[in-house]
Design an enzyme around this catalytic site. Sequence first.
Site, PDB file in Angstrom:
ATOM      1  N   LYS A  45       0.809  -1.234   0.000  1.00 48.46           N
ATOM      2  CA  LYS A  45       0.000   0.000   0.000  1.00 48.46           C
ATOM      3  C   LYS A  45       0.836   1.275   0.000  1.00 48.46           C
ATOM      4  CE  LYS A  45      -3.418  -1.111  -0.545  1.00 48.46           C
ATOM      5  NZ  LYS A  45      -3.734  -1.842  -1.829  1.00 48.46           N
ATOM      6  N   HIS A 101       7.586  -7.528  -1.809  1.00 52.57           N
ATOM      7  CA  HIS A 101       7.193  -6.908  -0.529  1.00 52.57           C
ATOM      8  C   HIS A 101       8.109  -7.407   0.595  1.00 52.57           C
ATOM      9  CE1 HIS A 101       3.721  -4.869  -2.035  1.00 52.57           C
ATOM     10  NE2 HIS A 101       2.958  -5.937  -2.175  1.00 52.57           N
ATOM     11  N   SER A 131      -4.959   3.200   3.706  1.00 56.08           N
ATOM     12  CA  SER A 131      -5.142   2.462   2.457  1.00 56.08           C
ATOM     13  C   SER A 131      -5.394   0.979   2.758  1.00 56.08           C
ATOM     14  CB  SER A 131      -3.897   2.635   1.580  1.00 56.08           C
ATOM     15  OG  SER A 131      -4.060   2.008   0.342  1.00 56.08           O
TER      16      SER A 131
HETATM   17  P1  A3P Z   1      -4.983   4.726  -1.581  1.00 57.15           P
HETATM   18  O1  A3P Z   1      -5.696   3.533  -1.057  1.00 57.15           O
HETATM   19  O2  A3P Z   1      -4.572   5.675  -0.484  1.00 57.15           O
HETATM   20  O3  A3P Z   1      -5.725   5.433  -2.661  1.00 57.15           O
HETATM   21  P2  A3P Z   1       0.065  -0.521  -3.598  1.00 57.15           P
HETATM   22  O4  A3P Z   1       0.046  -0.520  -5.076  1.00 57.15           O
HETATM   23  O5  A3P Z   1       1.439  -0.537  -3.000  1.00 57.15           O
HETATM   24  O6  A3P Z   1      -0.850  -1.549  -3.008  1.00 57.15           O
HETATM   25  O7  A3P Z   1      -0.515   0.911  -3.128  1.00 57.15           O
HETATM   26  C1  A3P Z   1      -1.850   1.264  -3.396  1.00 57.15           C
HETATM   27  C2  A3P Z   1      -2.013   2.733  -3.112  1.00 57.15           C
HETATM   28  O8  A3P Z   1      -1.331   3.498  -4.139  1.00 57.15           O
HETATM   29  C3  A3P Z   1      -3.487   3.159  -3.168  1.00 57.15           C
HETATM   30  O9  A3P Z   1      -3.606   4.242  -2.226  1.00 57.15           O
HETATM   31  C4  A3P Z   1      -3.589   3.631  -4.601  1.00 57.15           C
HETATM   32  O10 A3P Z   1      -4.685   4.464  -4.872  1.00 57.15           O
HETATM   33  C5  A3P Z   1      -2.270   4.380  -4.741  1.00 57.15           C
HETATM   34  N1  A3P Z   1      -1.912   4.659  -6.146  1.00 57.15           N
HETATM   35  C6  A3P Z   1      -1.758   3.783  -7.162  1.00 57.15           C
HETATM   36  N2  A3P Z   1      -1.529   4.428  -8.316  1.00 57.15           N
HETATM   37  C7  A3P Z   1      -1.516   5.756  -8.025  1.00 57.15           C
HETATM   38  C8  A3P Z   1      -1.347   6.951  -8.791  1.00 57.15           C
HETATM   39  N3  A3P Z   1      -1.152   6.912 -10.107  1.00 57.15           N
HETATM   40  N4  A3P Z   1      -1.406   8.138  -8.146  1.00 57.15           N
HETATM   41  C9  A3P Z   1      -1.608   8.193  -6.827  1.00 57.15           C
HETATM   42  N5  A3P Z   1      -1.779   7.103  -6.031  1.00 57.15           N
HETATM   43  C10 A3P Z   1      -1.758   5.899  -6.636  1.00 57.15           C
END
Ligand code: A3P
Length: 287
Positions: A45, A101, A131
């Site tokens: 996240k 991870h 998140s």
């Molecule tokens: P949120 O839940 O706060 O929106 P991961 O990919 O490590 O699981 O992280 C997911 C988080 O990264 C989510 O956060 C997601 O919305 C955010 N995320 C993914 N792509 C993004 C982008 N282009 N711009 C901003 N946040 C992004």
Amino acid sequence: MTEAELYTLYKGIYLPSALHPPESLKYYEDFTFRPDDILIATYPKSGTTWMQEIVPLIMSGGDPASVESLPNWDRVPWLEEQRALILNLEQRPSPRMFSTHYRYNMLPPSFFKVKPKVIYITRNPKDVFTSAFHYYDTTSFLVKPGPQNEFLHKFLDGNVMFGSWFDHVKSWLNAEDKEHIMYISYEELIMDLKDSVARIAKFLGKSLEAEVVEKIAERCLFKNMRQNNMSNYSLVPAQFMDQSKSKFLRKGIAGDWKNQLTEAEAEHFDAVYKDKMKDVTYKFVWD
Ligand code: A3P
């Protein structure tokens, strides 16, 4: 379902068993890196999916096909996940792109010998928590978060997938050889995506025209990435990930914890953070 039912305890941390059967963990233990591999390392996240969009676009010189022909989990696969077993990664041409991870000290011997390039993303842990709180509720392979305060304690104690955020970040910050590691935060990507893309390209040894950098940054904006079915997890069946509860690409902002944590929870979080991070000299953007 409980942790005992859904998780495997591996090297002292919880992993969702559905994604990480013993063969996958063994495969990673024996994995052979190449010096020109690129590894995106994150605590879940923190912006993994975002970087799985940015890096292929950089490496392909901005070719949209690099993020439109394969879903992110096959495009930049997690080495600890089951799919790594069936993707013929040994046959992939260089430079290969992977995600992980794992903590630094969980990587296989080949990693320490070969020292491939690593991009390690950090994110304000209060936003990581926020998140995760929404995400855990959507999937069938993670223990439901339950009441927010309960999940907060699990998160701070590291009783969640991939263990403690604090231990994860500290392990990577304490890496012995930092020459091959680029540290970048989710917040920097939010603040200046174009500059971040340019810095990442430089680290990866890829020289790109300013307009290509601009095009990549535009493509990787939250609102645009949300439209990419190869990156928004819409290909995952609802019984594994029910995005009607919360989208995987949920809000994409920095500071959403302010809308999520009560004042008392935020204070408690800060106190735990202060204690667990007391020996860390690294300056985070959110400190
Ligand atoms: P949120 O839940 O706060 O929106 P991961 O990919 O490590 O699981 O992280 C997911 C988080 O990264 C989510 O956060 C997601 O919305 C955010 N995320 C993914 N792509 C993004 C982008 N282009 N711009 C901003 N946040 C992004």
